[in-house]
Motif scaffolding. Sequence first.
Motif, PDB file in Angstrom:
ATOM      1  N   UNK A   1       0.846  -1.192   0.000  1.00 59.22           N
ATOM      2  CA  UNK A   1       0.000   0.000   0.000  1.00 59.22           C
ATOM      3  C   UNK A   1       0.876   1.234   0.000  1.00 59.22           C
ATOM      4  N   UNK A   2       0.361   2.293  -0.581  1.00 57.49           N
ATOM      5  CA  UNK A   2       1.097   3.552  -0.650  1.00 57.49           C
ATOM      6  C   UNK A   2       1.028   4.253   0.699  1.00 57.49           C
ATOM      7  N   UNK A   3       2.180   4.541   1.273  1.00 55.89           N
ATOM      8  CA  UNK A   3       2.241   5.232   2.570  1.00 55.89           C
ATOM      9  C   UNK A   3       2.663   6.675   2.333  1.00 55.89           C
ATOM     10  N   UNK A   4       1.824   7.595   2.816  1.00 54.65           N
ATOM     11  CA  UNK A   4       2.087   9.031   2.667  1.00 54.65           C
ATOM     12  C   UNK A   4       2.101   9.658   4.056  1.00 54.65           C
ATOM     13  N   UNK A   5       3.210  10.328   4.437  1.00 54.66           N
ATOM     14  CA  UNK A   5       3.276  10.920   5.771  1.00 54.66           C
ATOM     15  C   UNK A   5       2.337  12.095   5.991  1.00 54.66           C
ATOM     16  N   UNK A   6       1.963  12.832   4.980  1.00 54.98           N
ATOM     17  CA  UNK A   6       1.005  13.919   5.136  1.00 54.98           C
ATOM     18  C   UNK A   6       1.579  15.144   5.807  1.00 54.98           C
ATOM     19  N   UNK A   7       0.777  16.223   5.836  1.00 55.67           N
ATOM     20  CA  UNK A   7       1.266  17.501   6.353  1.00 55.67           C
ATOM     21  C   UNK A   7       1.197  17.627   7.871  1.00 55.67           C
ATOM     22  N   UNK A   8       0.409  16.829   8.517  1.00 58.34           N
ATOM     23  CA  UNK A   8       0.229  16.942   9.964  1.00 58.34           C
ATOM     24  C   UNK A   8       0.930  15.819  10.697  1.00 58.34           C
ATOM     25  N   UNK A   9       0.247  15.257  11.653  1.00 59.01           N
ATOM     26  CA  UNK A   9       0.819  14.220  12.501  1.00 59.01           C
ATOM     27  C   UNK A   9       0.130  12.884  12.261  1.00 59.01           C
ATOM     28  N   UNK A  10      -0.413  12.724  11.050  1.00 61.66           N
ATOM     29  CA  UNK A  10      -1.090  11.489  10.665  1.00 61.66           C
ATOM     30  C   UNK A  10      -0.448  10.974   9.383  1.00 61.66           C
ATOM     31  N   UNK A  11      -0.126   9.699   9.370  1.00 60.92           N
ATOM     32  CA  UNK A  11       0.389   9.048   8.169  1.00 60.92           C
ATOM     33  C   UNK A  11      -0.705   8.162   7.616  1.00 60.92           C
ATOM     34  N   UNK A  12      -0.946   8.256   6.317  1.00 60.17           N
ATOM     35  CA  UNK A  12      -1.981   7.449   5.670  1.00 60.17           C
ATOM     36  C   UNK A  12      -1.343   6.340   4.848  1.00 60.17           C
ATOM     37  N   UNK A  13      -1.924   5.161   4.951  1.00 54.36           N
ATOM     38  CA  UNK A  13      -1.544   4.017   4.114  1.00 54.36           C
ATOM     39  C   UNK A  13      -2.751   3.698   3.242  1.00 54.36           C
ATOM     40  N   UNK A  14      -2.627   3.964   1.956  1.00 55.39           N
ATOM     41  CA  UNK A  14      -3.725   3.734   1.020  1.00 55.39           C
ATOM     42  C   UNK A  14      -3.704   2.274   0.610  1.00 55.39           C
ATOM     43  N   UNK A  15      -4.713   1.528   1.037  1.00 54.71           N
ATOM     44  CA  UNK A  15      -4.715   0.076   0.876  1.00 54.71           C
ATOM     45  C   UNK A  15      -5.562  -0.385  -0.308  1.00 54.71           C
ATOM     46  N   UNK A  16      -6.778   0.135  -0.399  1.00 52.78           N
ATOM     47  CA  UNK A  16      -7.671  -0.214  -1.510  1.00 52.78           C
ATOM     48  C   UNK A  16      -8.302   1.075  -1.999  1.00 52.78           C
ATOM     49  N   UNK A  17      -8.081   1.389  -3.262  1.00 53.83           N
ATOM     50  CA  UNK A  17      -8.662   2.584  -3.869  1.00 53.83           C
ATOM     51  C   UNK A  17      -9.937   2.225  -4.613  1.00 53.83           C
ATOM     52  N   UNK A  18     -10.716   3.228  -4.969  1.00 52.56           N
ATOM     53  CA  UNK A  18     -11.973   3.014  -5.673  1.00 52.56           C
ATOM     54  C   UNK A  18     -11.882   2.098  -6.881  1.00 52.56           C
ATOM     55  N   UNK A  19     -10.915   2.293  -7.781  1.00 53.91           N
ATOM     56  CA  UNK A  19     -10.837   1.423  -8.956  1.00 53.91           C
ATOM     57  C   UNK A  19     -10.628  -0.062  -8.611  1.00 53.91           C
ATOM     58  N   UNK A  20     -10.055  -0.319  -7.428  1.00 52.11           N
ATOM     59  CA  UNK A  20      -9.852  -1.711  -7.005  1.00 52.11           C
ATOM     60  C   UNK A  20     -11.173  -2.407  -6.665  1.00 52.11           C
ATOM     61  N   UNK A  21     -12.211  -1.634  -6.345  1.00 45.57           N
ATOM     62  CA  UNK A  21     -13.488  -2.207  -5.900  1.00 45.57           C
ATOM     63  C   UNK A  21     -14.668  -1.755  -6.752  1.00 45.57           C
ATOM     64  N   UNK A  22     -14.406  -1.373  -7.982  1.00 51.40           N
ATOM     65  CA  UNK A  22     -15.460  -0.817  -8.842  1.00 51.40           C
ATOM     66  C   UNK A  22     -16.173   0.347  -8.158  1.00 51.40           C
ATOM     67  N   UNK A  23     -15.427   1.134  -7.412  1.00 50.84           N
ATOM     68  CA  UNK A  23     -15.903   2.337  -6.713  1.00 50.84           C
ATOM     69  C   UNK A  23     -16.852   2.045  -5.547  1.00 50.84           C
ATOM     70  N   UNK A  24     -17.007   0.785  -5.157  1.00 47.41           N
ATOM     71  CA  UNK A  24     -17.914   0.459  -4.050  1.00 47.41           C
ATOM     72  C   UNK A  24     -17.383   0.942  -2.708  1.00 47.41           C
ATOM     73  N   UNK A  25     -16.048   0.875  -2.519  1.00 45.08           N
ATOM     74  CA  UNK A  25     -15.460   1.332  -1.258  1.00 45.08           C
ATOM     75  C   UNK A  25     -13.976   1.585  -1.452  1.00 45.08           C
ATOM     76  N   UNK A  26     -13.378   2.267  -0.468  1.00 43.26           N
ATOM     77  CA  UNK A  26     -11.934   2.454  -0.381  1.00 43.26           C
ATOM     78  C   UNK A  26     -11.540   2.146   1.064  1.00 43.26           C
ATOM     79  N   UNK A  27     -10.280   1.752   1.256  1.00 41.75           N
ATOM     80  CA  UNK A  27      -9.782   1.433   2.590  1.00 41.75           C
ATOM     81  C   UNK A  27      -8.458   2.150   2.803  1.00 41.75           C
ATOM     82  N   UNK A  28      -8.416   2.952   3.886  1.00 41.06           N
ATOM     83  CA  UNK A  28      -7.223   3.715   4.233  1.00 41.06           C
ATOM     84  C   UNK A  28      -6.893   3.409   5.687  1.00 41.06           C
ATOM     85  N   UNK A  29      -5.604   3.171   5.949  1.00 41.45           N
ATOM     86  CA  UNK A  29      -5.149   3.018   7.327  1.00 41.45           C
ATOM     87  C   UNK A  29      -4.575   4.357   7.768  1.00 41.45           C
ATOM     88  N   UNK A  30      -5.053   4.862   8.906  1.00 41.96           N
ATOM     89  CA  UNK A  30      -4.542   6.110   9.473  1.00 41.96           C
ATOM     90  C   UNK A  30      -3.677   5.764  10.681  1.00 41.96           C
TER      91      UNK A  30
END
Length: 168
Positions: free
Chosen positions: A19-48
């Motif tokens: 998954x793509x890990x982005x540290x972000x501008x604040x004090x939260x790092x996001x890990x993008x696990x499942x994006x819309x195209x992966x699920x036919x836009x039904x859902x997305x999953x992000x780890x904070x």
Amino acid sequence: MTHTPAPTQPYRLLKPGDGLVEPGPGRVTDRFMIDGPDSDQRFALVQHLLAPRALAAPVHRHHLEDEFTYVLMGRVGVMLGEDEVVIEPGDLLFKPRHQWHTFWNTSDEPATVLELISPAGLEIFFRWLAELDEFPAPDVLAVKAAPYQCDVDQAATEALMLRLNIAG
């Protein structure tokens, strides 16, 4: 016998480092696990991944998506309209669309949550935020959030941060 259509996407296994890990501008790092195209836009999953006493997002509401927050580690405070709750490992919180909300790490230890967004789309906005070096000015944030039908309440955010002694 009923015919079941074949899946439109192949299965996908994510290992702990995937998954793509982005540290972000604040004090939260996001890990993008499942994006819309992966699920036919039904859902997305992000780890904070929230640093101690970190605010995950400004007070906001979105009009297209529901969110589900599952706590993996730590204690997480959540504002839902006029209510505040604390969720802990194993808790799942449903945040319906149209409701003002935000969440934060309540402790001096890191916290980690999984955020399921349904339908997908808002994760694109999260990704834009994660790519920034510093948090945008409120007027810029409002302009960027508008195409996602997401409203931001900066005054409520500042009041919450001051009251709880948390950082963005």
